[in-house]
Scaffold this motif. Structure first.
Motif, PDB file in Angstrom:
ATOM      1  N   ALA A 168       0.832  -1.212   0.000  1.00 42.17           N
ATOM      2  CA  ALA A 168       0.000   0.000   0.000  1.00 42.17           C
ATOM      3  C   ALA A 168       0.862   1.256   0.000  1.00 42.17           C
ATOM      4  O   ALA A 168       0.550   2.235  -0.697  1.00 42.17           O
ATOM      5  CB  ALA A 168      -0.935  -0.009   1.205  1.00 42.17           C
ATOM      6  N   LEU A 169       1.963   1.220   0.746  1.00 39.31           N
ATOM      7  CA  LEU A 169       2.887   2.346   0.790  1.00 39.31           C
ATOM      8  C   LEU A 169       3.478   2.607  -0.595  1.00 39.31           C
ATOM      9  O   LEU A 169       3.588   3.756  -1.041  1.00 39.31           O
ATOM     10  CB  LEU A 169       3.992   2.040   1.804  1.00 39.31           C
ATOM     11  N   LEU A 170       3.844   1.539  -1.290  1.00 43.58           N
ATOM     12  CA  LEU A 170       4.382   1.673  -2.649  1.00 43.58           C
ATOM     13  C   LEU A 170       3.331   2.242  -3.613  1.00 43.58           C
ATOM     14  O   LEU A 170       3.643   3.086  -4.450  1.00 43.58           O
ATOM     15  CB  LEU A 170       4.884   0.323  -3.156  1.00 43.58           C
ATOM     16  N   LEU A 171       2.093   1.784  -3.485  1.00 41.54           N
ATOM     17  CA  LEU A 171       1.030   2.298  -4.349  1.00 41.54           C
ATOM     18  C   LEU A 171       0.768   3.781  -4.080  1.00 41.54           C
ATOM     19  O   LEU A 171       0.590   4.567  -5.011  1.00 41.54           O
ATOM     20  CB  LEU A 171      -0.244   1.473  -4.188  1.00 41.54           C
ATOM     21  N   ASP A 172       0.755   4.157  -2.796  1.00 40.86           N
ATOM     22  CA  ASP A 172       0.576   5.575  -2.449  1.00 40.86           C
ATOM     23  C   ASP A 172       1.722   6.416  -3.010  1.00 40.86           C
ATOM     24  O   ASP A 172       1.505   7.499  -3.548  1.00 40.86           O
ATOM     25  CB  ASP A 172       0.504   5.760  -0.930  1.00 40.86           C
ATOM     26  N   ALA A 173       2.937   5.898  -2.854  1.00 42.63           N
ATOM     27  CA  ALA A 173       4.109   6.618  -3.345  1.00 42.63           C
ATOM     28  C   ALA A 173       4.058   6.749  -4.868  1.00 42.63           C
ATOM     29  O   ALA A 173       4.346   7.818  -5.419  1.00 42.63           O
ATOM     30  CB  ALA A 173       5.389   5.909  -2.909  1.00 42.63           C
ATOM     31  N   ALA A 174       3.696   5.676  -5.552  1.00 43.59           N
ATOM     32  CA  ALA A 174       3.608   5.716  -7.018  1.00 43.59           C
ATOM     33  C   ALA A 174       2.556   6.729  -7.455  1.00 43.59           C
ATOM     34  O   ALA A 174       2.778   7.496  -8.401  1.00 43.59           O
ATOM     35  CB  ALA A 174       3.289   4.326  -7.568  1.00 43.59           C
ATOM     36  N   ASP A 175       1.428   6.747  -6.761  1.00 39.71           N
ATOM     37  CA  ASP A 175       0.376   7.705  -7.098  1.00 39.71           C
ATOM     38  C   ASP A 175       0.901   9.134  -6.971  1.00 39.71           C
ATOM     39  O   ASP A 175       0.687   9.973  -7.860  1.00 39.71           O
ATOM     40  CB  ASP A 175      -0.827   7.474  -6.175  1.00 39.71           C
ATOM     41  N   ALA A 176       1.602   9.414  -5.888  1.00 40.15           N
ATOM     42  CA  ALA A 176       2.137  10.762  -5.672  1.00 40.15           C
ATOM     43  C   ALA A 176       3.222  11.105  -6.696  1.00 40.15           C
ATOM     44  O   ALA A 176       3.206  12.190  -7.294  1.00 40.15           O
ATOM     45  CB  ALA A 176       2.688  10.877  -4.250  1.00 40.15           C
ATOM     46  N   PHE A 198       3.848   9.724  -9.684  1.00 42.76           N
ATOM     47  CA  PHE A 198       3.322   9.827 -11.046  1.00 42.76           C
ATOM     48  C   PHE A 198       2.499  11.099 -11.205  1.00 42.76           C
ATOM     49  O   PHE A 198       2.480  11.707 -12.274  1.00 42.76           O
ATOM     50  CB  PHE A 198       2.485   8.601 -11.407  1.00 42.76           C
ATOM     51  N   GLY A 199       1.807  11.501 -10.131  1.00 44.05           N
ATOM     52  CA  GLY A 199       1.040  12.746 -10.176  1.00 44.05           C
ATOM     53  C   GLY A 199       1.931  13.970 -10.340  1.00 44.05           C
ATOM     54  O   GLY A 199       1.559  14.938 -10.997  1.00 44.05           O
ATOM     55  N   GLU A 200       3.114  13.915  -9.759  1.00 48.79           N
ATOM     56  CA  GLU A 200       4.041  15.049  -9.825  1.00 48.79           C
ATOM     57  C   GLU A 200       4.913  15.038 -11.074  1.00 48.79           C
ATOM     58  O   GLU A 200       5.221  16.086 -11.632  1.00 48.79           O
ATOM     59  CB  GLU A 200       4.961  15.041  -8.596  1.00 48.79           C
ATOM     60  N   HIS A 201       5.342  13.832 -11.480  1.00 48.22           N
ATOM     61  CA  HIS A 201       6.363  13.730 -12.524  1.00 48.22           C
ATOM     62  C   HIS A 201       5.916  12.990 -13.786  1.00 48.22           C
ATOM     63  O   HIS A 201       6.704  12.853 -14.712  1.00 48.22           O
ATOM     64  CB  HIS A 201       7.607  13.026 -11.966  1.00 48.22           C
ATOM     65  N   GLY A 202       4.693  12.503 -13.800  1.00 43.85           N
ATOM     66  CA  GLY A 202       4.214  11.757 -14.955  1.00 43.85           C
ATOM     67  C   GLY A 202       4.404  10.259 -14.775  1.00 43.85           C
ATOM     68  O   GLY A 202       5.178   9.805 -13.935  1.00 43.85           O
ATOM     69  N   ILE A 203       3.697   9.520 -15.589  1.00 41.23           N
ATOM     70  CA  ILE A 203       3.651   8.058 -15.471  1.00 41.23           C
ATOM     71  C   ILE A 203       4.990   7.409 -15.802  1.00 41.23           C
ATOM     72  O   ILE A 203       5.256   6.278 -15.398  1.00 41.23           O
ATOM     73  CB  ILE A 203       2.505   7.501 -16.360  1.00 41.23           C
ATOM     74  N   THR A 204       5.864   8.127 -16.492  1.00 39.31           N
ATOM     75  CA  THR A 204       7.168   7.563 -16.853  1.00 39.31           C
ATOM     76  C   THR A 204       8.274   7.972 -15.876  1.00 39.31           C
ATOM     77  O   THR A 204       9.455   7.763 -16.157  1.00 39.31           O
ATOM     78  CB  THR A 204       7.568   7.988 -18.286  1.00 39.31           C
ATOM     79  N   ALA A 205       7.903   8.528 -14.738  1.00 33.75           N
ATOM     80  CA  ALA A 205       8.899   8.929 -13.739  1.00 33.75           C
ATOM     81  C   ALA A 205       9.751   7.724 -13.343  1.00 33.75           C
ATOM     82  O   ALA A 205       9.271   6.586 -13.329  1.00 33.75           O
ATOM     83  CB  ALA A 205       8.190   9.494 -12.503  1.00 33.75           C
ATOM     84  N   PRO A 206      11.009   7.961 -13.014  1.00 30.65           N
ATOM     85  CA  PRO A 206      11.866   6.850 -12.578  1.00 30.65           C
ATOM     86  C   PRO A 206      11.284   6.147 -11.349  1.00 30.65           C
ATOM     87  O   PRO A 206      10.836   6.806 -10.403  1.00 30.65           O
ATOM     88  CB  PRO A 206      13.187   7.539 -12.227  1.00 30.65           C
ATOM     89  N   LEU A 207      11.297   4.834 -11.387  1.00 32.07           N
ATOM     90  CA  LEU A 207      10.754   4.065 -10.265  1.00 32.07           C
ATOM     91  C   LEU A 207      11.575   4.255  -9.000  1.00 32.07           C
ATOM     92  O   LEU A 207      11.079   4.026  -7.897  1.00 32.07           O
ATOM     93  CB  LEU A 207      10.624   2.593 -10.636  1.00 32.07           C
ATOM     94  N   ASP A 208      12.821   4.714  -9.136  1.00 37.62           N
ATOM     95  CA  ASP A 208      13.627   5.029  -7.954  1.00 37.62           C
ATOM     96  C   ASP A 208      12.969   6.131  -7.123  1.00 37.62           C
ATOM     97  O   ASP A 208      13.111   6.164  -5.899  1.00 37.62           O
ATOM     98  CB  ASP A 208      15.049   5.438  -8.347  1.00 37.62           C
ATOM     99  N   LEU A 209      12.245   7.036  -7.784  1.00 40.13           N
ATOM    100  CA  LEU A 209      11.512   8.072  -7.046  1.00 40.13           C
ATOM    101  C   LEU A 209      10.397   7.461  -6.210  1.00 40.13           C
ATOM    102  O   LEU A 209      10.107   7.928  -5.104  1.00 40.13           O
ATOM    103  CB  LEU A 209      10.941   9.118  -8.006  1.00 40.13           C
ATOM    104  N   VAL A 210       9.770   6.415  -6.727  1.00 40.56           N
ATOM    105  CA  VAL A 210       8.720   5.712  -5.977  1.00 40.56           C
ATOM    106  C   VAL A 210       9.334   5.041  -4.754  1.00 40.56           C
ATOM    107  O   VAL A 210       8.804   5.146  -3.636  1.00 40.56           O
ATOM    108  CB  VAL A 210       8.000   4.683  -6.880  1.00 40.56           C
TER     109      VAL A 210
END
Length: 187
Positions: free
Chosen positions: A13-21, A23-35
């Motif tokens: 759930a933490l990963l999903l929340d982080a990905a949502d945030a 991707f919302g800030e940097h786009g769907i192609t943001a580096p997964l390291d940011l997640v």
């Protein structure tokens, strides 16, 4: 063992929340390291839960559908539930623009998208029928029109900031609501 499972579910759930945030800030192609960084977990944890970006985005879609289902359960048998869900769709576009844009751009016939769309329509059908029976919604409204409504609300994605998207979504709802309402007698 239950504690291990609940810890794993919490990290997921933490990963999903982080990905949502992210991707919302940097786009769907943001580096997964940011997640990974946003979630505060190791890279191995991300890849153990989501082997690739597609599985992460797919899980986000599943969670969105589950939230819709939970929202409808919460609304119960309210006659206006259909409209509350539409308001929720607009809010999701404002909060998660990259993800909303991704769902609009992806192949609508792909199995995951098609399955999710059909599930959403099945979930919304009772709310639409109640709204029509209560005279809150035009009688010629069809379940497939929900996709059209979603696309119309998607125009809010033109906003570059959350505030701009919120203004556009609010205006789209102001324009849509009268068109969804049952016309007065004689009109």
């Amino acid at each position: 063992m239950t504690s291990t499972r609940s810890d794993a579910a919490a990290r997921r759930a933490l990963l999903l929340d982080a990905a949502d945030a992210v991707f919302g800030e940097h786009g769907i192609t943001a580096p997964l390291d940011l997640v990974v960084e946003r979630a505060g977990v190791g890279r191995a944890t991300l890849y153990r839960n989501f082997p690739d970006r597609a599985s992460l985005v797919g899980a986000m879609l599943e969670r969105t559908v589950k939230r819709l289902e939970d929202h409808l359960v919460e609304l119960g048998d309210r006659d206006d539930a259909f409209f509350e869900v539409i308001d929720g769709m607009a809010a999701r576009i404002v909060e998660s623009p990259a993800l909303a844009d991704y769902w609009r751009a992806v192949d609508q016939d792909s199995p995951a998208i098609s399955t999710a769309r059909q599930h959403i329509l099945q979930l919304m059908e009772p709310a639409l029928l109640r709204a029509k029976a209560a005279g809150l919604c035009r009688q010629d409204m069809q379940l497939v029109d929900v996709s059209l409504i979603s696309s119309m609300l998607g125009a809010a994605l033109r906003g570059r900031t959350r505030a701009e998207r919120a203004v556009l979504a609010r205006r789209a709802l102001q324009l849509l609501r009268p068109g969804l309402a049952e016309p007065a007698a004689g009109q």
